[in-house]
Design a protein around this motif. Structure first.
Motif, PDB file in Angstrom:
ATOM      1  N   GLU A 167      89.699  28.577 -12.356  1.00  0.00           N
ATOM      2  CA  GLU A 167      89.765  28.673 -13.820  1.00  0.00           C
ATOM      3  C   GLU A 167      91.087  28.143 -14.358  1.00  0.00           C
ATOM      4  O   GLU A 167      91.119  27.379 -15.331  1.00  0.00           O
TER       5      GLU A 167
ATOM      6  N   VAL B 190      91.455  24.194 -13.945  1.00  0.00           N
ATOM      7  CA  VAL B 190      90.699  23.434 -14.941  1.00  0.00           C
ATOM      8  C   VAL B 190      91.333  23.582 -16.320  1.00  0.00           C
ATOM      9  O   VAL B 190      91.443  22.608 -17.077  1.00  0.00           O
ATOM     10  N   ARG B 191      91.776  24.780 -16.642  1.00  0.00           N
ATOM     11  CA  ARG B 191      92.414  25.013 -17.937  1.00  0.00           C
ATOM     12  C   ARG B 191      93.677  24.154 -18.088  1.00  0.00           C
ATOM     13  O   ARG B 191      93.989  23.660 -19.176  1.00  0.00           O
TER      14      ARG B 191
ATOM     15  N   ASP C 154      91.387  17.925 -12.359  1.00  0.00           N
ATOM     16  CA  ASP C 154      90.017  17.417 -12.301  1.00  0.00           C
ATOM     17  C   ASP C 154      89.304  17.777 -11.002  1.00  0.00           C
ATOM     18  O   ASP C 154      88.081  17.951 -10.988  1.00  0.00           O
TER      19      ASP C 154
ATOM     20  N   SER D  84      83.571  26.671 -13.016  1.00  0.00           N
ATOM     21  CA  SER D  84      84.743  26.265 -13.798  1.00  0.00           C
ATOM     22  C   SER D  84      84.743  24.782 -14.138  1.00  0.00           C
ATOM     23  O   SER D  84      85.508  24.344 -14.996  1.00  0.00           O
ATOM     24  N   GLY D  85      83.913  24.004 -13.434  1.00  0.00           N
ATOM     25  CA  GLY D  85      83.901  22.563 -13.663  1.00  0.00           C
ATOM     26  C   GLY D  85      84.941  21.819 -12.857  1.00  0.00           C
ATOM     27  O   GLY D  85      85.375  20.724 -13.243  1.00  0.00           O
ATOM     28  N   LEU D  86      85.346  22.398 -11.725  1.00  0.00           N
ATOM     29  CA  LEU D  86      86.352  21.783 -10.856  1.00  0.00           C
ATOM     30  C   LEU D  86      85.658  21.015  -9.739  1.00  0.00           C
ATOM     31  O   LEU D  86      84.864  21.582  -8.987  1.00  0.00           O
TER      32      LEU D  86
END
Length: 224
Positions: A69, A72-73, A77, A99-101
């Motif tokens: 988290e 990514v924040r 990438d 988290s989109g990592l």
């Protein structure tokens, strides 16, 4: 793309150049948390893709969920964790996906077809192909059979395949780029940094080296 290495006292994949740089960095108090903050600062000036390369221990101590988290924040990438094999990465993958990592796994000349399929399935962003067995570091030549191995990987994966470990300069970068989607250079750049004590000369040396590599890659892209 910029890869930021996270120093660790007992790394699995790092050769002597990166190990020495890690020790210097640890003595200065560098930590995973500080590197994530560094990415936050970089994002104020640049939107270049940033990937962290870290042993699993710092991630585990940080906490897998908060690490994903916070990374990514901050603007990270993707992440490469060389000592976390995909078959043991279930919990980490869960947090990274949420988290989109991007999770970038490694393949090597010794990787079996089964391992290639697993890495292709669980990687995001790109696949990191280790051109030589062993640790990171500069080599005099790339491994034989590189083109054939990359063709095998591409048959199982839709992701770009980047080649690292052992690329020491423009000539090897050019050779690797002709059969891959990109090259990763670490030890050669870190060596340039270590050679110069003066900050201005250090920047000039690194910039000159990177410029030479970029020129070689441009020639590959243009078909020269």
């Amino acid at each position: 793309m910029v890869e930021l290495g996270v120093p660790f006292s007992d790394p699995l994949a790092d050769g002597p150049v990166i190990q020495a740089s890690s020790q210097r960095s640890l003595k200065q108090g560098t930590s995973l948390r500080k590197i994530i903050q560094l990415v936050t600062d970089i994002r104020k000036e640049s939107q270049l893709p940033i990937v962290l390369m870290s042993s699993f221990n710092p991630v585990y101590v940080y906490g897998q969920k908060p690490f994903a988290e916070d990374a990514v924040r901050a603007g990270v990438d993707g992440v490469i964790v060389p000592d976390l094999p995909p078959e043991e990465a279930g919990e980490f993958l869960e947090h990274a996906r949420k988290s989109g990592l991007d999770t970038i796994f490694l393949l090597a000349p010794t990787s079996t077809p089964e391992r290639i399929r697993m890495v292709a399935e669980r990687s995001r962003g790109f696949i990191y192909y280790i051109s030589l067995t062993g640790t990171t570091g500069m080599r005099n030549a790339l491994s034989t059979g590189l083109k054939e191995k990359l063709q095998l990987i591409r048959g199982a994966a839709d992701l770009p395949v980047l080649v690292g470990f052992g690329i020491s300069g423009p000539q090897q970068a050019s050779e690797a780029a002709r059969v891959s989607d990109g090259v990763i250079i670490g030890s050669a750049i870190v060596s340039k940094i270590a050679e110069e004590a003066d900050p201005v000369k250090r920047r000039e040396s690194v910039a000159r080296f990177v410029g030479e590599v970029r020129k070689a890659l441009n020639e590959v892209e243009s078909g020269a």
